[in-house]
Write a protein that holds these residues in place. Structure first.
Motif, mmCIF file in Angstrom:
data_model
loop_
_atom_site.group_PDB
_atom_site.id
_atom_site.type_symbol
_atom_site.label_atom_id
_atom_site.label_comp_id
_atom_site.label_asym_id
_atom_site.label_seq_id
_atom_site.Cartn_x
_atom_site.Cartn_y
_atom_site.Cartn_z
ATOM 1 N N ALA A 142 0.853 -1.192 0.000
ATOM 2 C CA ALA A 142 0.000 0.000 0.000
ATOM 3 C C ALA A 142 0.887 1.239 0.000
ATOM 4 N N ASP A 143 0.345 2.350 -0.505
ATOM 5 C CA ASP A 143 1.092 3.602 -0.456
ATOM 6 C C ASP A 143 1.333 4.023 0.988
ATOM 7 N N ASP A 144 0.346 3.745 1.842
ATOM 8 C CA ASP A 144 0.442 4.072 3.255
ATOM 9 C C ASP A 144 1.041 2.876 3.987
ATOM 10 N N GLU A 145 2.277 2.988 4.456
ATOM 11 C CA GLU A 145 2.957 1.869 5.098
ATOM 12 C C GLU A 145 2.276 1.422 6.387
ATOM 13 N N GLU A 146 1.429 2.269 6.948
ATOM 14 C CA GLU A 146 0.718 1.927 8.178
ATOM 15 C C GLU A 146 -0.478 1.019 7.893
ATOM 16 N N GLU A 147 -0.914 0.958 6.641
ATOM 17 C CA GLU A 147 -2.095 0.180 6.290
ATOM 18 C C GLU A 147 -1.807 -1.307 6.395
ATOM 19 N N TRP A 148 -2.778 -2.042 6.938
ATOM 20 C CA TRP A 148 -2.627 -3.484 7.084
ATOM 21 C C TRP A 148 -2.466 -4.099 5.707
ATOM 22 N N VAL A 149 -1.473 -4.962 5.533
ATOM 23 C CA VAL A 149 -1.133 -5.462 4.198
ATOM 24 C C VAL A 149 -2.167 -6.407 3.602
ATOM 25 N N ALA A 150 -2.851 -7.159 4.422
ATOM 26 C CA ALA A 150 -3.828 -8.092 3.891
ATOM 27 C C ALA A 150 -5.150 -7.859 4.614
ATOM 28 N N SER A 151 -6.022 -7.142 3.976
ATOM 29 C CA SER A 151 -7.262 -6.729 4.615
ATOM 30 C C SER A 151 -8.298 -7.839 4.620
ATOM 31 N N VAL A 152 -9.329 -7.617 5.381
ATOM 32 C CA VAL A 152 -10.447 -8.558 5.432
ATOM 33 C C VAL A 152 -11.062 -8.716 4.052
ATOM 34 N N SER A 153 -11.134 -7.642 3.270
ATOM 35 C CA SER A 153 -11.720 -7.759 1.933
ATOM 36 C C SER A 153 -10.882 -8.672 1.031
ATOM 37 N N THR A 154 -9.568 -8.701 1.252
ATOM 38 C CA THR A 154 -8.704 -9.616 0.502
ATOM 39 C C THR A 154 -9.097 -11.059 0.802
#
Length: 94
Positions: free
Chosen positions: A66-78
């Motif tokens: 993700a562009d935002d390094e703080e964002e969880w890499v593998a989301s629930v939607s994944t």
């Protein structure tokens, strides 16, 4: 030299998650394990090495950075997309 694969690489771009891409290595035989990981643009291609190892059929789900390094890499939607697209449930995986 790249090792040819018997499985398949599938890439999906989500409308949600800021257009995040996910690449899935889908083994030829029904998966007995699923690995959900970040750096999908790199790690999903490791499936070819699992094919030559003495390992059960393993699906690799790689969410792209993700562009935002703080964002969880593998989301629930994944996970929800993978579960629906490939009929994966906790009962599918032994």
């Amino acid at each position: 030299m790249l090792i040819p694969i018997a499985g398949e690489l599938v890439t999906e771009t989500f409308d949600s998650d800021s257009g995040r891409q996910v690449t899935v290595y889908v083994p030829r035989d029904a998966p007995e394990a699923v690995v959900l990981a970040g750096d999908g643009q790199l790690i999903s291609h490791w499936g070819r090495y699992l094919e030559t190892a003495d390992a059960p059929p393993t699906m690799i789900v790689g969410a792209y950075r993700a562009d935002d390094e703080e964002e969880w890499v593998a989301s629930v939607s994944t996970w929800n997309w993978v579960a629906a697209a490939y009929q994966i449930t906790s009962r599918t995986i032994t």
